[in-house]
Scaffold this motif. Structure first.
Motif, PDB file in Angstrom:
ATOM      1  N   THR A   1     -51.553  14.089  59.378  1.00 28.41           N
ATOM      2  CA  THR A   1     -51.321  12.766  58.795  1.00 28.41           C
ATOM      3  C   THR A   1     -49.852  12.407  58.914  1.00 28.41           C
ATOM      4  O   THR A   1     -49.010  13.241  59.237  1.00 28.41           O
ATOM      5  CB  THR A   1     -51.734  12.736  57.316  1.00 28.41           C
ATOM      6  OG1 THR A   1     -50.952  13.697  56.587  1.00 28.41           O
ATOM      7  CG2 THR A   1     -53.196  13.074  57.141  1.00 28.41           C
ATOM      8  N   ASP A   2     -49.532  11.140  58.634  1.00 27.97           N
ATOM      9  CA  ASP A   2     -48.160  10.666  58.695  1.00 27.97           C
ATOM     10  C   ASP A   2     -47.343  11.280  57.569  1.00 27.97           C
ATOM     11  O   ASP A   2     -47.872  11.629  56.511  1.00 27.97           O
ATOM     12  CB  ASP A   2     -48.157   9.135  58.593  1.00 27.97           C
ATOM     13  CG  ASP A   2     -46.782   8.548  58.769  1.00 27.97           C
ATOM     14  OD1 ASP A   2     -46.264   8.596  59.892  1.00 27.97           O
ATOM     15  OD2 ASP A   2     -46.227   8.043  57.775  1.00 27.97           O
TER      16      ASP A   2
ATOM     17  N   GLY B   1     -45.441   9.946  55.512  1.00 26.72           N
ATOM     18  CA  GLY B   1     -45.488   9.154  54.291  1.00 26.72           C
ATOM     19  C   GLY B   1     -46.868   9.071  53.671  1.00 26.72           C
ATOM     20  O   GLY B   1     -47.080   8.324  52.719  1.00 26.72           O
ATOM     21  N   PHE B   2     -47.817   9.834  54.192  1.00 30.17           N
ATOM     22  CA  PHE B   2     -49.200   9.787  53.696  1.00 30.17           C
ATOM     23  C   PHE B   2     -49.258  10.244  52.239  1.00 30.17           C
ATOM     24  O   PHE B   2     -48.566  11.190  51.841  1.00 30.17           O
ATOM     25  CB  PHE B   2     -50.081  10.689  54.559  1.00 30.17           C
ATOM     26  CG  PHE B   2     -51.553  10.493  54.337  1.00 30.17           C
ATOM     27  CD1 PHE B   2     -52.252   9.524  55.032  1.00 30.17           C
ATOM     28  CD2 PHE B   2     -52.246  11.288  53.435  1.00 30.17           C
ATOM     29  CE1 PHE B   2     -53.611   9.343  54.834  1.00 30.17           C
ATOM     30  CE2 PHE B   2     -53.597  11.121  53.229  1.00 30.17           C
ATOM     31  CZ  PHE B   2     -54.282  10.148  53.929  1.00 30.17           C
TER      32      PHE B   2
ATOM     33  N   VAL C   1     -53.571   4.329  50.296  1.00 29.31           N
ATOM     34  CA  VAL C   1     -52.724   3.222  50.763  1.00 29.31           C
ATOM     35  C   VAL C   1     -53.163   2.790  52.152  1.00 29.31           C
ATOM     36  O   VAL C   1     -53.868   3.515  52.855  1.00 29.31           O
ATOM     37  CB  VAL C   1     -51.225   3.633  50.806  1.00 29.31           C
ATOM     38  CG1 VAL C   1     -50.698   3.926  49.421  1.00 29.31           C
ATOM     39  CG2 VAL C   1     -51.018   4.818  51.737  1.00 29.31           C
ATOM     40  N   GLU C   2     -52.762   1.575  52.533  1.00 24.53           N
ATOM     41  CA  GLU C   2     -52.977   1.098  53.897  1.00 24.53           C
ATOM     42  C   GLU C   2     -51.623   0.725  54.488  1.00 24.53           C
ATOM     43  O   GLU C   2     -50.660   0.460  53.757  1.00 24.53           O
ATOM     44  CB  GLU C   2     -53.941  -0.084  53.917  1.00 24.53           C
ATOM     45  CG  GLU C   2     -53.462  -1.297  53.140  1.00 24.53           C
ATOM     46  CD  GLU C   2     -54.534  -2.372  53.060  1.00 24.53           C
ATOM     47  OE1 GLU C   2     -55.720  -2.031  53.127  1.00 24.53           O
ATOM     48  OE2 GLU C   2     -54.166  -3.565  52.904  1.00 24.53           O
ATOM     49  N   MET C   3     -51.541   0.703  55.804  1.00 20.83           N
ATOM     50  CA  MET C   3     -50.260   0.422  56.444  1.00 20.83           C
ATOM     51  C   MET C   3     -50.388  -0.745  57.419  1.00 20.83           C
ATOM     52  O   MET C   3     -51.459  -0.995  57.972  1.00 20.83           O
ATOM     53  CB  MET C   3     -49.750   1.664  57.176  1.00 20.83           C
ATOM     54  CG  MET C   3     -50.710   2.246  58.181  1.00 20.83           C
ATOM     55  SD  MET C   3     -50.141   3.813  58.860  1.00 20.83           S
ATOM     56  CE  MET C   3     -48.824   3.267  59.913  1.00 20.83           C
ATOM     57  N   ARG C   4     -49.282  -1.456  57.613  1.00 17.63           N
ATOM     58  CA  ARG C   4     -49.236  -2.557  58.575  1.00 17.63           C
ATOM     59  C   ARG C   4     -47.799  -2.693  59.061  1.00 17.63           C
ATOM     60  O   ARG C   4     -46.858  -2.232  58.422  1.00 17.63           O
ATOM     61  CB  ARG C   4     -49.713  -3.863  57.943  1.00 17.63           C
ATOM     62  CG  ARG C   4     -48.828  -4.362  56.824  1.00 17.63           C
ATOM     63  CD  ARG C   4     -49.251  -5.724  56.298  1.00 17.63           C
ATOM     64  NE  ARG C   4     -48.412  -6.146  55.184  1.00 17.63           N
ATOM     65  CZ  ARG C   4     -47.228  -6.749  55.320  1.00 17.63           C
ATOM     66  NH1 ARG C   4     -46.751  -7.010  56.534  1.00 17.63           N
ATOM     67  NH2 ARG C   4     -46.519  -7.096  54.263  1.00 17.63           N
TER      68      ARG C   4
ATOM     69  N   VAL D   1     -43.035  -0.331  59.829  1.00 19.75           N
ATOM     70  CA  VAL D   1     -44.338  -0.165  59.181  1.00 19.75           C
ATOM     71  C   VAL D   1     -44.142  -0.077  57.671  1.00 19.75           C
ATOM     72  O   VAL D   1     -43.231   0.619  57.199  1.00 19.75           O
ATOM     73  CB  VAL D   1     -45.044   1.110  59.705  1.00 19.75           C
ATOM     74  CG1 VAL D   1     -46.284   1.414  58.883  1.00 19.75           C
ATOM     75  CG2 VAL D   1     -45.401   0.944  61.171  1.00 19.75           C
ATOM     76  N   VAL D   2     -44.965  -0.766  56.908  1.00 19.23           N
ATOM     77  CA  VAL D   2     -44.897  -0.709  55.452  1.00 19.23           C
ATOM     78  C   VAL D   2     -46.234  -0.233  54.893  1.00 19.23           C
ATOM     79  O   VAL D   2     -47.290  -0.446  55.497  1.00 19.23           O
ATOM     80  CB  VAL D   2     -44.541  -2.086  54.842  1.00 19.23           C
ATOM     81  CG1 VAL D   2     -43.152  -2.505  55.255  1.00 19.23           C
ATOM     82  CG2 VAL D   2     -45.568  -3.135  55.255  1.00 19.23           C
ATOM     83  N   TYR D   3     -46.180   0.433  53.755  1.00 16.78           N
ATOM     84  CA  TYR D   3     -47.375   0.940  53.075  1.00 16.78           C
ATOM     85  C   TYR D   3     -47.657   0.082  51.852  1.00 16.78           C
ATOM     86  O   TYR D   3     -46.738  -0.275  51.099  1.00 16.78           O
ATOM     87  CB  TYR D   3     -47.174   2.391  52.650  1.00 16.78           C
ATOM     88  CG  TYR D   3     -47.116   3.365  53.803  1.00 16.78           C
ATOM     89  CD1 TYR D   3     -48.261   4.012  54.246  1.00 16.78           C
ATOM     90  CD2 TYR D   3     -45.911   3.631  54.454  1.00 16.78           C
ATOM     91  CE1 TYR D   3     -48.223   4.893  55.302  1.00 16.78           C
ATOM     92  CE2 TYR D   3     -45.855   4.511  55.520  1.00 16.78           C
ATOM     93  CZ  TYR D   3     -47.019   5.149  55.935  1.00 16.78           C
ATOM     94  OH  TYR D   3     -46.981   6.021  56.991  1.00 16.78           O
ATOM     95  N   GLU D   4     -48.949  -0.235  51.638  1.00 16.82           N
ATOM     96  CA  GLU D   4     -49.362  -1.047  50.509  1.00 16.82           C
ATOM     97  C   GLU D   4     -50.630  -0.464  49.901  1.00 16.82           C
ATOM     98  O   GLU D   4     -51.362   0.263  50.580  1.00 16.82           O
ATOM     99  CB  GLU D   4     -49.633  -2.488  50.973  1.00 16.82           C
ATOM    100  CG  GLU D   4     -48.418  -3.184  51.561  1.00 16.82           C
ATOM    101  CD  GLU D   4     -48.774  -4.517  52.202  1.00 16.82           C
ATOM    102  OE1 GLU D   4     -47.898  -5.389  52.260  1.00 16.82           O
ATOM    103  OE2 GLU D   4     -49.931  -4.678  52.637  1.00 16.82           O
TER     104      GLU D   4
END
Length: 204
Positions: free
Chosen positions: A155-156, A158-159, A174-177, A185-188
């Motif tokens: 996994t990443d 930041g997971f 979380v989801e990323m975009r 890339v940001v996590y939300e």
């Protein structure tokens, strides 16, 4: 196999050796992992660590879903059942060993409690344990003491969480975009509704 089972029983205790489906399993205490594994390599010729994996017994022996499959159909999979059977030793590390010289295999299992997910690394005994232990850390959160480079591998960085734990949500945390303005890339927080798909039961 019978001869190996007798030798293992003599060395580690008969109650710690079990046989099922023509496979032997040696159950050990987590604090004894280095001593036992070194002995298995030196005295029992298990030169190769084929695999190492984590395991989560949270819902072991429980029903997966609430409800009756024949009457509630699709609705039974909408909400996962939480285990009421709290296990003192919820997690485990399983080692799959191979002896080329004797053409034998052995499974070694060490259990861990949720409060102390720490076990000694066996990389000094089998170098190939390096990535295996990183995978168990990444997916289950099991810590391997004295590992040279214990970090996520699948996994990443930041997971959030450990995705193979039984209580990890199937949609994630979380989801990323990619953000055009920030250029990164940001996590939300996850924005989709939880939904587990199972075949719909149709009665005629």
């Amino acid at each position: 196999m019978k001869e190996l089972k007798q030798k293992l029983s003599k060395a580690f205790g008969k109650k710690n050796v079990s046989e099922s489906l023509n496979e032997l399993t040696l159950n050990i205490k987590s604090e004894d992992v280095l001593e036992v594994c070194q002995k298995l390599k030196d005295d029992f010729q298990f030169e190769i660590l084929m695999d190492l994996c984590g395991i989560d017994y949270l819902t072991y022996g429980d029903s997966d879903w609430n409800g009756n499959a024949s009457s509630s159909g699709f609705g039974r999979a909408r909400q996962a059942q939480q285990s009421t059977n709290q296990k003192e030793q919820r997690f485990g590390v399983v080692y799959h060993l191979l002896s080329v010289s004797t053409n034998q295999r052995l499974r070694v299992k060490a259990l861990l409690s949720s409060e102390n997910l720490m076990i000694q690394s066996v990389t000094k005994i089998w170098n190939c344990a390096d990535w295996f232990e990183r995978e168990a850390f990444d997916l289950f959160g099991i810590l391997f003491e004295n590992h040279n480079d214990l970090r996520r591998i699948l996994t990443d960085y930041g997971f959030v969480g450990h995705p193979l734990r039984k209580d990890f949500p199937m949609i994630g945390e979380v989801e990323m975009r990619y953000d055009e303005e920030l250029g990164r890339v940001v996590y939300e927080p996850v924005s989709i509704e939880p939904n587990v798909n199972v075949p719909r039961v149709i009665r005629k």
